[in-house]
Design a protein around this motif. Structure first.
Motif, PDB file in Angstrom:
ATOM      1  N   PHE A  53       0.839  -1.200   0.000  1.00 44.92           N
ATOM      2  CA  PHE A  53       0.000   0.000   0.000  1.00 44.92           C
ATOM      3  C   PHE A  53       0.877   1.253   0.000  1.00 44.92           C
ATOM      4  CE2 PHE A  53      -3.427  -2.729   0.515  1.00 44.92           C
ATOM      5  CZ  PHE A  53      -4.644  -2.060   0.661  1.00 44.92           C
ATOM      6  N   LEU A  54       1.930   1.233   0.804  1.00 45.70           N
ATOM      7  CA  LEU A  54       2.824   2.389   0.926  1.00 45.70           C
ATOM      8  C   LEU A  54       3.556   2.658  -0.385  1.00 45.70           C
ATOM      9  CD1 LEU A  54       4.163   4.577   2.622  1.00 45.70           C
ATOM     10  CD2 LEU A  54       5.842   2.869   3.388  1.00 45.70           C
ATOM     11  N   VAL A  55       4.118   1.606  -0.987  1.00 42.78           N
ATOM     12  CA  VAL A  55       4.857   1.753  -2.245  1.00 42.78           C
ATOM     13  C   VAL A  55       3.934   2.243  -3.359  1.00 42.78           C
ATOM     14  CG1 VAL A  55       6.100   0.506  -4.055  1.00 42.78           C
ATOM     15  CG2 VAL A  55       6.607   0.038  -1.652  1.00 42.78           C
ATOM     16  N   LEU A  56       2.748   1.657  -3.463  1.00 49.69           N
ATOM     17  CA  LEU A  56       1.794   2.074  -4.489  1.00 49.69           C
ATOM     18  C   LEU A  56       1.387   3.535  -4.297  1.00 49.69           C
ATOM     19  CD1 LEU A  56      -0.653  -0.952  -4.922  1.00 49.69           C
ATOM     20  CD2 LEU A  56       0.877   0.010  -6.634  1.00 49.69           C
ATOM     21  N   SER A  57       1.158   3.912  -3.064  1.00 54.04           N
ATOM     22  CA  SER A  57       0.748   5.287  -2.773  1.00 54.04           C
ATOM     23  C   SER A  57       1.818   6.275  -3.220  1.00 54.04           C
ATOM     24  CB  SER A  57       0.483   5.453  -1.268  1.00 54.04           C
ATOM     25  OG  SER A  57      -0.573   4.608  -0.848  1.00 54.04           O
ATOM     26  N   MET A  58       3.071   5.964  -2.917  1.00 58.90           N
ATOM     27  CA  MET A  58       4.171   6.847  -3.307  1.00 58.90           C
ATOM     28  C   MET A  58       4.313   6.909  -4.828  1.00 58.90           C
ATOM     29  SD  MET A  58       7.004   5.732  -0.425  1.00 58.90           S
ATOM     30  CE  MET A  58       8.284   6.748  -1.173  1.00 58.90           C
ATOM     31  N   PHE A  87      -7.041   1.956  -5.909  1.00 62.92           N
ATOM     32  CA  PHE A  87      -5.844   2.750  -6.161  1.00 62.92           C
ATOM     33  C   PHE A  87      -6.024   3.436  -7.517  1.00 62.92           C
ATOM     34  CE2 PHE A  87      -3.674   0.060  -2.960  1.00 62.92           C
ATOM     35  CZ  PHE A  87      -3.110   1.088  -2.205  1.00 62.92           C
ATOM     36  N   ARG A  88      -5.789   4.731  -7.546  1.00 62.77           N
ATOM     37  CA  ARG A  88      -6.036   5.498  -8.768  1.00 62.77           C
ATOM     38  C   ARG A  88      -5.066   5.071  -9.875  1.00 62.77           C
ATOM     39  NH1 ARG A  88      -3.966  10.111 -10.790  1.00 62.77           N
ATOM     40  NH2 ARG A  88      -2.780  10.543  -8.868  1.00 62.77           N
ATOM     41  N   ARG A 117      -3.058  -1.627 -13.228  1.00 61.24           N
ATOM     42  CA  ARG A 117      -4.218  -2.310 -13.806  1.00 61.24           C
ATOM     43  C   ARG A 117      -3.853  -3.697 -14.332  1.00 61.24           C
ATOM     44  NH1 ARG A 117      -8.524   1.245 -14.510  1.00 61.24           N
ATOM     45  NH2 ARG A 117      -9.538  -0.197 -15.933  1.00 61.24           N
ATOM     46  N   LYS A 118      -2.672  -3.803 -14.972  1.00 62.57           N
ATOM     47  CA  LYS A 118      -2.248  -5.090 -15.523  1.00 62.57           C
ATOM     48  C   LYS A 118      -2.120  -6.145 -14.436  1.00 62.57           C
ATOM     49  CE  LYS A 118       1.322  -7.245 -18.374  1.00 62.57           C
ATOM     50  NZ  LYS A 118       2.586  -7.032 -19.145  1.00 62.57           N
ATOM     51  N   CYS A 119      -1.617  -5.726 -13.266  1.00 62.90           N
ATOM     52  CA  CYS A 119      -1.422  -6.653 -12.146  1.00 62.90           C
ATOM     53  C   CYS A 119      -2.615  -6.686 -11.200  1.00 62.90           C
ATOM     54  CB  CYS A 119      -0.162  -6.263 -11.364  1.00 62.90           C
ATOM     55  SG  CYS A 119       1.351  -6.292 -12.338  1.00 62.90           S
ATOM     56  N   ARG A 120      -3.684  -5.962 -11.564  1.00 61.22           N
ATOM     57  CA  ARG A 120      -4.903  -5.884 -10.741  1.00 61.22           C
ATOM     58  C   ARG A 120      -4.636  -5.319  -9.344  1.00 61.22           C
ATOM     59  NH1 ARG A 120      -8.842  -9.108 -13.386  1.00 61.22           N
ATOM     60  NH2 ARG A 120      -8.226  -9.082 -15.576  1.00 61.22           N
ATOM     61  N   LEU A 121      -3.609  -4.501  -9.206  1.00 63.96           N
ATOM     62  CA  LEU A 121      -3.271  -3.959  -7.893  1.00 63.96           C
ATOM     63  C   LEU A 121      -4.236  -2.860  -7.457  1.00 63.96           C
ATOM     64  CD1 LEU A 121       0.628  -3.775  -8.208  1.00 63.96           C
ATOM     65  CD2 LEU A 121      -0.717  -5.410  -6.868  1.00 63.96           C
ATOM     66  N   ASP A 122      -4.945  -2.258  -8.426  1.00 62.38           N
ATOM     67  CA  ASP A 122      -5.898  -1.217  -8.043  1.00 62.38           C
ATOM     68  C   ASP A 122      -7.011  -1.781  -7.169  1.00 62.38           C
ATOM     69  OD1 ASP A 122      -6.646  -2.683 -10.328  1.00 62.38           O
ATOM     70  OD2 ASP A 122      -8.041  -1.125 -10.987  1.00 62.38           O
ATOM     71  N   GLU A 123      -7.297  -3.084  -7.334  1.00 66.68           N
ATOM     72  CA  GLU A 123      -8.411  -3.707  -6.623  1.00 66.68           C
ATOM     73  C   GLU A 123      -8.088  -4.027  -5.160  1.00 66.68           C
ATOM     74  OE1 GLU A 123     -11.202  -3.902  -8.096  1.00 66.68           O
ATOM     75  OE2 GLU A 123     -10.757  -3.835 -10.237  1.00 66.68           O
ATOM     76  N   ILE A 124      -6.812  -4.124  -4.798  1.00 66.88           N
ATOM     77  CA  ILE A 124      -6.504  -4.551  -3.431  1.00 66.88           C
ATOM     78  C   ILE A 124      -6.916  -3.504  -2.394  1.00 66.88           C
ATOM     79  CG2 ILE A 124      -4.599  -6.027  -4.172  1.00 66.88           C
ATOM     80  CD1 ILE A 124      -2.657  -3.942  -3.103  1.00 66.88           C
TER      81      ILE A 124
END
Length: 233
Positions: A53-58, A87-88, A117-124
């Motif tokens: 979450f922290l890495v994605l946010s940054m 996640f935007r 989006r490719k890794c579906r990380l926005d959904e977590i």
């Protein structure tokens, strides 16, 4: 997890919804297990994934202007409105620049957003919504008002349970954005074709609901994200 029939909103308490309600009434044990599972697993995953979450946010903040989370009003159990967490992955204000449905090669997607989006990380980020009770791991994907206003009567049965992160329709339509490529009227095609098919699977999921079935579907989702192809049964 399930209100009495008499306590449901009037627009949901209709003959087309009653058969689905009766199915769920006979599976209250599974409904309790489902909510306990949601709370326990989402809390554990939120702790374990906090570094992600922290890495994605940054990365999102460094890549483009705007908030870390995309918050949009969606509909969940009993037709209640909530603001979903994602996640935007698109430029700020993207929902005001075009269709509410994302297509492949969408120009609104940011550089980081393409990876997300490719890794579906926005959904977590929806783990937050699952923990709060606005969503569940397995259930019908929450839609926006524009599409909910066009629901057929039988489709209102999807409001008997909380909106979900994944379901059968998600697995069979995991490449939905690519399917809408080069379509002139995206919203019209989504509503008249894709949503019709997805709702068939959504209603099937309610009729066949069981806690064990939910666990199986979560494993199917994991394998689908990893690349496994599933065909409609």
């Amino acid at each position: 997890m399930l209100k009495r029939w008499e306590d449901l909103p009037n627009y949901i308490r209709i003959n087309e919804v009653r058969p689905y309600y009766d199915v769920l009434c006979n599976r209250r044990g599974s409904l309790v297990a489902k909510r306990v599972f949601d709370m326990v697993v989402s809390s554990i995953l939120l702790m374990l994934l906090s570094p992600v979450f922290l890495v994605l946010s940054m990365a999102i903040k460094l890549d483009s202007q705007g908030p870390v989370f995309y918050r949009q009003e969606r509909y969940t159990q009993y037709g209640r409105v909530f603001k979903i967490h994602k996640f935007r992955s698109m430029c700020d204000g993207a929902d005001k620049m075009g269709s509410l449905v994302t297509v492949g090669n969408d120009a609104r997607v940011t550089r980081v957003g393409k990876v997300v989006r490719k890794c579906r990380l926005d959904e977590i980020a929806q783990l937050i919504d699952v923990f709060k009770g606005d969503m569940t791991f397995v259930g019908v994907r929450p839609e926006v008002k524009k599409y909910v206003d066009e629901y057929e009567k039988e489709w209102l049965a999807t409001f008997l349970l909380p909106a979900g992160v994944t379901n059968l329709a998600c697995i069979y339509f995991k490449d939905e954005a690519e399917l809408l490529n080069d379509v002139e009227n995206v919203d019209k095609v989504y509503m008249e074709k894709i949503l019709q098919i997805k709702m068939k699977w959504n209603l099937k999921g309610i009729k066949e609901f069981s806690f064990v079935g939910d666990i199986k579907l979560m494993f199917m989702t994991f394998f689908a994200v990893c690349g496994k192809e599933y065909r409609e049964e």
